[in-house]
Design an enzyme around this catalytic site. Structure first.
Site, short mmCIF file in Angstrom:
data_model
loop_
_atom_site.label_atom_id
_atom_site.label_comp_id
_atom_site.label_asym_id
_atom_site.label_seq_id
_atom_site.Cartn_x
_atom_site.Cartn_y
_atom_site.Cartn_z
N TYR A 143 10.86 4.04 -8.89
CA TYR A 143 9.68 4.22 -9.72
C TYR A 143 10.03 4.56 -11.16
CZ TYR A 143 6.97 4.06 -5.45
OH TYR A 143 6.40 3.67 -4.26
N LYS A 190 18.09 6.48 3.49
CA LYS A 190 18.78 5.28 4.01
C LYS A 190 20.22 5.34 3.50
CE LYS A 190 18.55 1.16 6.04
NZ LYS A 190 18.25 0.97 7.46
N ASP A 223 14.29 4.28 8.58
CA ASP A 223 13.58 3.30 9.43
C ASP A 223 13.29 3.87 10.81
OD1 ASP A 223 16.32 3.28 9.73
OD2 ASP A 223 16.57 1.12 9.52
N ASP A 247 6.12 7.55 -0.62
CA ASP A 247 4.89 6.83 -0.92
C ASP A 247 4.38 6.15 0.35
OD1 ASP A 247 2.85 5.60 -2.23
OD2 ASP A 247 4.09 4.33 -3.50
#
Ligand code: NAD
Length: 506
Positions: A143, A190, A223, A247
């Site tokens: 972002y 991740k 995930d 988000d």
């Protein structure tokens, strides 16, 4: 390095009536209607707020201000430090900045806090025991908005994760958990793939976690973490995440409670605090239908932040009693609904229940220390200031450069030959990758290649320090050879450890 934030000041109070000044931007669509409903309830509960009404959003955009925020609104926010914001309509099409991103970044609102709790059976949810708080880093990650098109085929977005920003949000999450009597903090990243950026966030999480032995902690790969969360949200308590994952998870979590229409959100930082519903301006709704609950629950958080927890609890409990009594707006109407209420009727029903507590849903109570969001310290405890990892900038050594090329006329071997012929400097070509896959030396013929090549140059003696001037000479030689280099990235070792991803096969 610990994050040092100035202690936020409480908003100024009105000299005559001792009311606290807040900035209110009713916004667009259903915004003015639900904002009015919320302020009527707060006033009836004795919140003693003096609203400075300001404009943001559609009309400001249409007047040619592409940020959607006029100067007088900024001045008011600077004055009060607190913004209660109705949803806004973002015009379709180019040229308009995200107002939310502008507000967050300008005011340094680094933490987004979203409590997500189910109210079953009064609002049906497949996860009736769900009660989690999602704490999302609000400023960094993808972002940062640093994007480029580099070749005919390839675009790029830079993912920035800082140690200071990670420490600020992770410590906020632990302090929040401690103050709110929450037992567990889980982190999702991740870092099996993004070992440097997400790896940093994870490492900071582990370091900070050691300073909170009273809180259970775990880390999950994002995930499988999200999959587990959707399956069994009651196994989670506080979840802290980098911006993009946060988000996504915060919207999923809000929807899982039964409706996004009842979700409130807090954005907090040294420059102020912003309270809003998580939904948008719902331009499809006719008047007097919208549910004001999301903004109302955000306003409850605002009252805690302002040190008016008693009023916050009163409003929250009246709202719970209303929901429990089956008085529901159309969006949450279900089999348990006794009365399908308009916005105005729902507002009146909450006011009628001020002073009442729910009979079955858990009563809203806040511990004395769980008040001002911004008062959560993000400083490390004195004795524990030193980071436990080997993170220092003590010995930073330049050991090479990745040069990226726009090139579309041959095989990796051809590019390697041209680079070797052109690069007469001391630096040697060590590797070529295409979309991160090593294609030279010893590439695989089946690898699909684009027009974007990363070529790694290092000292002939691997790991030896080089001078910046050698990179300048290399680039000059490549330019003379007519090779279209589009970007470069220096390779540094920090205290002997590579500060760059090693190429595949290295
Ligand atoms: P939305 O959240 O406005 O609406 C989605 C659906 O939920 C619609 O069917 C709507 O009627 C319903 N809904 C939303 N809030 C409701 C409420 N309080 N009561 C009853 N029903 C409600 O999302 P959208 O339609 O995708 O976006 C509309 C506009 O809002 C867009 O311009 C978008 O950019 C903007 N938006 C603003 C914010 C914000 O200001 N924070 C957030 C999201 C979207």
């Amino acid at each position: 390095m610990s994050a040092k934030l100035p202690a936020p000041e409480h908003p100024p109070t009105h000299p005559k009536c001792n009311a606290t000044r807040i900035t209110v931007t009713p916004g667009d669509g259903i915004g003015p209607e639900i904002t009015a409903a919320v302020l009527v309830i707060l006033s009836a509960a004795g919140a003693k707020l003096e609203a400075e009404y300001m404009e943001v959003g559609e009309r400001v955009y249409q007047a040619g201000n592409t940020s959607g925020i006029p100067e007088e609104t900024w001045e008011s926010i600077r004055r009060t430090g607190v913004l209660l914001k109705g949803p806004i309509t973002t015009p379709q099409g180019g040229g308009y900045k995200s107002l939310n991103v502008t507000l967050r970044k300008t005011l340094g609102l680094y933490a987004n806090v979203r409590p997500c709790r189910a109210y079953a059976p009064y609002i049906p949810s497949r996860h009736p025991a769900m009660d989690v708080v999602i704490i999302r880093e609000n400023e960094e990650d993808l972002y940062a908005g640093i994007e480029h098109r580099q070749t005919a085929d390839v675009t790029q977005c830079l993912k920035l994760i800082t140690r200071s920003g990670s420490e600020r949000i992770v410590r906020y999450a632990f302090e929040y958990a401690r103050r709110h009597g929450r037992k567990r903090v889980t982190c999702f990243t991740k870092d099996n793939i993004m070992k440097i950026t997400d790896g940093l966030f994870h490492r900071v999480f582990d370091e900070v976690a050691r300073q909170y032995p009273d809180i259970e902690t775990s880390h999950q790969i994002v995930d499988i973490g999200m999959a587990n969360f959707v399956h069994r949200p009651e196994a989670y308590d506080v979840v802290v995440l980098p911006n993009l994952y946060g988000d996504i998870l915060s919207d999923i979590a809000a929807q899982m409670t039964g409706s996004v229409g009842i979700g409130g959100s807090v954005n907090i930082g040294p420059g102020g605090a912003l309270f809003e519903a998580i939904h948008g301006s719902a331009p499809d709704l006719p008047p007097n239908v919208a549910n004001p609950s999301g903004l109302l629950l955000a306003a409850v958080e605002m009252l805690h932040h302002l040190g008016r927890s008693e009023v916050g609890e009163t409003v929250h409990n009246a709202w719970l009693a209303t929901i429990e009594d089956g008085i529901h707006t159309a969006d949450i109407a279900n089999e348990a609904t006794v009365e399908r209420a308009t916005t105005q009727r729902f507002t009146q029903a909450v006011i009628e229940r001020l002073g009442r507590k729910p009979k079955h849903l858990p009563v809203a109570e806040s511990t004395p220390q769980a008040t001002a969001h911004a008062n959560v310290s993000t400083d490390a405890p004195e004795a524990e200031c030193a980071p436990t990892s080997s993170w220092t900038v003590g010995a930073k050594a330049l050991v090479g450069v990745d040069v990226f090329f726009d090139w579309n006329v041959g095989l990796p071997e051809d590019l390697a030959a041209r680079l070797k012929a052109a690069a007469v400097s001391e630096l040697a070509l060590k590797m070529i990758t295409n979309r991160g896959v090593k294609v030279w030396p010893n590439g695989h013929p089946a690898t699909i290649c684009t027009d974007h090549w990363r070529c790694r140059f290092q000292a002939r003696e691997l790991g030896a320090e080089i001078a910046r001037a050698e990179i300048v000479s290399l680039l000059r030689a490549l330019d003379v050879a007519g090779l279209d280099f589009i970007k470069m990235e220096n390779l540094y070792n920090f205290d002997g450890n590579p500060g760059y991803a090693l190429g595949q096969g290295q």
